[in-house]
Design a protein around this motif. Structure first.
Motif, PDB file in Angstrom:
ATOM      1  N   THR A   7       0.848  -1.172   0.000  1.00 36.04           N
ATOM      2  CA  THR A   7       0.000   0.000   0.000  1.00 36.04           C
ATOM      3  C   THR A   7       0.891   1.232   0.000  1.00 36.04           C
ATOM      4  OG1 THR A   7      -0.189   0.149   2.395  1.00 36.04           O
ATOM      5  CG2 THR A   7      -1.862  -1.191   1.237  1.00 36.04           C
ATOM      6  N   PHE A   8       0.283   2.349  -0.304  1.00 32.57           N
ATOM      7  CA  PHE A   8       1.033   3.594  -0.444  1.00 32.57           C
ATOM      8  C   PHE A   8       0.344   4.689   0.353  1.00 32.57           C
ATOM      9  CE2 PHE A   8       1.353   0.992  -4.177  1.00 32.57           C
ATOM     10  CZ  PHE A   8       2.696   1.001  -4.494  1.00 32.57           C
ATOM     11  N   GLY A   9       1.141   5.597   0.897  1.00 31.93           N
ATOM     12  CA  GLY A   9       0.604   6.754   1.598  1.00 31.93           C
ATOM     13  C   GLY A   9       0.134   7.805   0.599  1.00 31.93           C
ATOM     14  N   ILE A  10      -0.623   8.754   1.092  1.00 35.22           N
ATOM     15  CA  ILE A  10      -1.182   9.779   0.222  1.00 35.22           C
ATOM     16  C   ILE A  10      -0.086  10.616  -0.451  1.00 35.22           C
ATOM     17  CG2 ILE A  10      -1.495  11.482   2.070  1.00 35.22           C
ATOM     18  CD1 ILE A  10      -4.164  12.254   0.635  1.00 35.22           C
ATOM     19  N   GLY A  11       0.985  10.889   0.268  1.00 38.29           N
ATOM     20  CA  GLY A  11       2.089  11.656  -0.314  1.00 38.29           C
ATOM     21  C   GLY A  11       2.749  10.920  -1.469  1.00 38.29           C
ATOM     22  N   GLU A  12       2.920   9.612  -1.309  1.00 43.32           N
ATOM     23  CA  GLU A  12       3.524   8.800  -2.377  1.00 43.32           C
ATOM     24  C   GLU A  12       2.637   8.802  -3.625  1.00 43.32           C
ATOM     25  OE1 GLU A  12       5.555   5.002  -0.517  1.00 43.32           O
ATOM     26  OE2 GLU A  12       3.624   5.459   0.449  1.00 43.32           O
ATOM     27  N   VAL A  13       1.345   8.656  -3.412  1.00 38.23           N
ATOM     28  CA  VAL A  13       0.424   8.631  -4.546  1.00 38.23           C
ATOM     29  C   VAL A  13       0.396  10.001  -5.219  1.00 38.23           C
ATOM     30  CG1 VAL A  13      -1.980   8.262  -5.255  1.00 38.23           C
ATOM     31  CG2 VAL A  13      -0.938   6.787  -3.513  1.00 38.23           C
ATOM     32  N   ALA A  14       0.330  11.035  -4.420  1.00 38.75           N
ATOM     33  CA  ALA A  14       0.327  12.389  -4.970  1.00 38.75           C
ATOM     34  C   ALA A  14       1.594  12.636  -5.781  1.00 38.75           C
ATOM     35  CB  ALA A  14       0.195  13.408  -3.842  1.00 38.75           C
ATOM     36  N   ASP A  15       2.739  12.262  -5.251  1.00 41.67           N
ATOM     37  CA  ASP A  15       4.003  12.439  -5.970  1.00 41.67           C
ATOM     38  C   ASP A  15       4.030  11.630  -7.257  1.00 41.67           C
ATOM     39  OD1 ASP A  15       4.927  14.153  -4.015  1.00 41.67           O
ATOM     40  OD2 ASP A  15       6.223  12.662  -3.053  1.00 41.67           O
ATOM     41  N   ARG A  16       3.551  10.406  -7.196  1.00 41.90           N
ATOM     42  CA  ARG A  16       3.569   9.532  -8.362  1.00 41.90           C
ATOM     43  C   ARG A  16       2.804  10.147  -9.529  1.00 41.90           C
ATOM     44  NH1 ARG A  16       2.507   3.118  -8.560  1.00 41.90           N
ATOM     45  NH2 ARG A  16       4.395   3.267  -7.354  1.00 41.90           N
ATOM     46  N   PHE A  17       1.687  10.830  -9.224  1.00 44.41           N
ATOM     47  CA  PHE A  17       0.839  11.376 -10.276  1.00 44.41           C
ATOM     48  C   PHE A  17       0.990  12.888 -10.456  1.00 44.41           C
ATOM     49  CE2 PHE A  17      -1.221   7.366  -9.223  1.00 44.41           C
ATOM     50  CZ  PHE A  17      -1.422   6.845 -10.488  1.00 44.41           C
ATOM     51  N   GLY A  18       1.875  13.485  -9.683  1.00 44.46           N
ATOM     52  CA  GLY A  18       2.085  14.926  -9.805  1.00 44.46           C
ATOM     53  C   GLY A  18       0.885  15.741  -9.343  1.00 44.46           C
ATOM     54  N   LEU A  33     -12.586   7.861  -4.871  1.00 43.05           N
ATOM     55  CA  LEU A  33     -11.566   7.012  -4.251  1.00 43.05           C
ATOM     56  C   LEU A  33     -12.057   6.567  -2.881  1.00 43.05           C
ATOM     57  CD1 LEU A  33      -8.347   9.141  -4.964  1.00 43.05           C
ATOM     58  CD2 LEU A  33      -9.068   7.065  -6.156  1.00 43.05           C
ATOM     59  N   ALA A  34     -11.608   5.395  -2.495  1.00 44.40           N
ATOM     60  CA  ALA A  34     -11.942   4.874  -1.161  1.00 44.40           C
ATOM     61  C   ALA A  34     -10.737   4.129  -0.605  1.00 44.40           C
ATOM     62  CB  ALA A  34     -13.166   3.969  -1.243  1.00 44.40           C
ATOM     63  N   PRO A  35      -9.668   4.871  -0.292  1.00 44.09           N
ATOM     64  CA  PRO A  35      -8.487   4.182   0.233  1.00 44.09           C
ATOM     65  C   PRO A  35      -8.768   3.591   1.605  1.00 44.09           C
ATOM     66  CG  PRO A  35      -8.243   6.563   0.463  1.00 44.09           C
ATOM     67  CD  PRO A  35      -9.508   6.327  -0.323  1.00 44.09           C
ATOM     68  N   GLY A  36      -8.022   2.545   1.888  1.00 44.23           N
ATOM     69  CA  GLY A  36      -8.121   1.962   3.216  1.00 44.23           C
ATOM     70  C   GLY A  36      -7.440   2.864   4.227  1.00 44.23           C
ATOM     71  N   ARG A  37      -7.491   2.464   5.467  1.00 44.48           N
ATOM     72  CA  ARG A  37      -6.848   3.227   6.545  1.00 44.48           C
ATOM     73  C   ARG A  37      -5.981   2.294   7.360  1.00 44.48           C
ATOM     74  NH1 ARG A  37      -8.279   8.882   6.536  1.00 44.48           N
ATOM     75  NH2 ARG A  37     -10.034   8.958   5.113  1.00 44.48           N
ATOM     76  N   ASP A  38      -4.874   2.833   7.830  1.00 47.96           N
ATOM     77  CA  ASP A  38      -4.049   2.035   8.727  1.00 47.96           C
ATOM     78  C   ASP A  38      -4.561   2.221  10.160  1.00 47.96           C
ATOM     79  OD1 ASP A  38      -3.036   4.460   9.699  1.00 47.96           O
ATOM     80  OD2 ASP A  38      -1.087   4.248   8.737  1.00 47.96           O
ATOM     81  N   PRO A  39      -3.982   1.521  11.122  1.00 51.86           N
ATOM     82  CA  PRO A  39      -4.492   1.630  12.506  1.00 51.86           C
ATOM     83  C   PRO A  39      -4.481   3.064  13.052  1.00 51.86           C
ATOM     84  CG  PRO A  39      -3.069  -0.278  12.311  1.00 51.86           C
ATOM     85  CD  PRO A  39      -2.959   0.485  11.013  1.00 51.86           C
ATOM     86  N   ALA A  40      -3.617   3.903  12.514  1.00 49.52           N
ATOM     87  CA  ALA A  40      -3.558   5.296  12.971  1.00 49.52           C
ATOM     88  C   ALA A  40      -4.531   6.189  12.199  1.00 49.52           C
ATOM     89  CB  ALA A  40      -2.135   5.826  12.825  1.00 49.52           C
ATOM     90  N   GLY A  41      -5.280   5.601  11.261  1.00 47.92           N
ATOM     91  CA  GLY A  41      -6.261   6.371  10.496  1.00 47.92           C
ATOM     92  C   GLY A  41      -5.716   7.034   9.245  1.00 47.92           C
ATOM     93  N   ARG A  42      -4.459   6.771   8.912  1.00 46.43           N
ATOM     94  CA  ARG A  42      -3.874   7.360   7.705  1.00 46.43           C
ATOM     95  C   ARG A  42      -4.338   6.582   6.477  1.00 46.43           C
ATOM     96  NH1 ARG A  42       1.041   7.477  11.270  1.00 46.43           N
ATOM     97  NH2 ARG A  42       1.069   5.319  10.641  1.00 46.43           N
ATOM     98  N   ARG A  43      -4.532   7.308   5.398  1.00 50.22           N
ATOM     99  CA  ARG A  43      -4.951   6.685   4.143  1.00 50.22           C
ATOM    100  C   ARG A  43      -3.861   5.759   3.617  1.00 50.22           C
ATOM    101  NH1 ARG A  43      -6.768  11.761   4.474  1.00 50.22           N
ATOM    102  NH2 ARG A  43      -8.896  12.190   3.789  1.00 50.22           N
ATOM    103  N   ARG A  44      -4.286   4.593   3.142  1.00 51.32           N
ATOM    104  CA  ARG A  44      -3.385   3.636   2.518  1.00 51.32           C
ATOM    105  C   ARG A  44      -3.997   3.242   1.174  1.00 51.32           C
ATOM    106  NH1 ARG A  44       1.217   4.525   4.039  1.00 51.32           N
ATOM    107  NH2 ARG A  44       1.778   2.631   2.936  1.00 51.32           N
TER     108      ARG A  44
END
Length: 139
Positions: A7-18, A33-44
């Motif tokens: 899985t990827f964090g939101i920053g990684e996805v944003a960077d990947r697509f500019g 979009l419906a990304p999953g969440r990790d235990p801390a609630g961050r988008r994955r």
């Protein structure tokens, strides 16, 4: 940073697509979009989410609104998607016709010998006829 679970964090996805991260958050808020969440609630974001981001970007490049993209991706049957695409094609045809008419006006002005373009009969015809049949060469 890429995690070990593919899985990827939101920053990684944003960077990947500019994209700025707020665009991904907005697309999530409108149901694209419906990304999953990790235990801390961050988008994955999973690989399927990356594909969805690419689809949204390509659809936007084709002139589709976010609402149209959401409707297309949510359409349960191919007939529904086809109907939506036919509507989009017609909308694009109208926009192309309007852009051509605008280009005709600009080209007329560029090629016109009149000091005041509003006195040019070709320009006047383009202004009064929204769908001219020929391409004028201003005089």
């Amino acid at each position: 940073m890429k995690s070990s679970d593919d899985t990827f964090g939101i920053g990684e996805v944003a960077d990947r697509f500019g994209l700025p991260t707020h665009v991904l958050r907005h697309w999530e808020s409108v149901g694209l979009l419906a990304p999953g969440r990790d235990p801390a609630g961050r988008r994955r974001y999973r690989p399927a989410d990356l594909t969805r981001v690419a689809v949204v970007l390509r659809a936007k490049e084709a002139g589709l609104s976010l609402e149209a993209v959401r409707a297309l991706t949510a359409a349960p049957a191919s007939a529904d998607r086809r109907r939506l695409l036919e509507q989009q094609a017609e909308s694009l045809r109208r926009r192309i016709a309007a852009a051509r008419a605008s280009l005709d006006l600009v080209e007329c002005a560029l090629n016109c010998d009149h000091d005041d373009i509003t006195g040019c009969p070709h320009f006047r015809a383009l202004v009064t006829d929204p769908a001219p049949t020929g391409r004028p060469g201003g005089r």
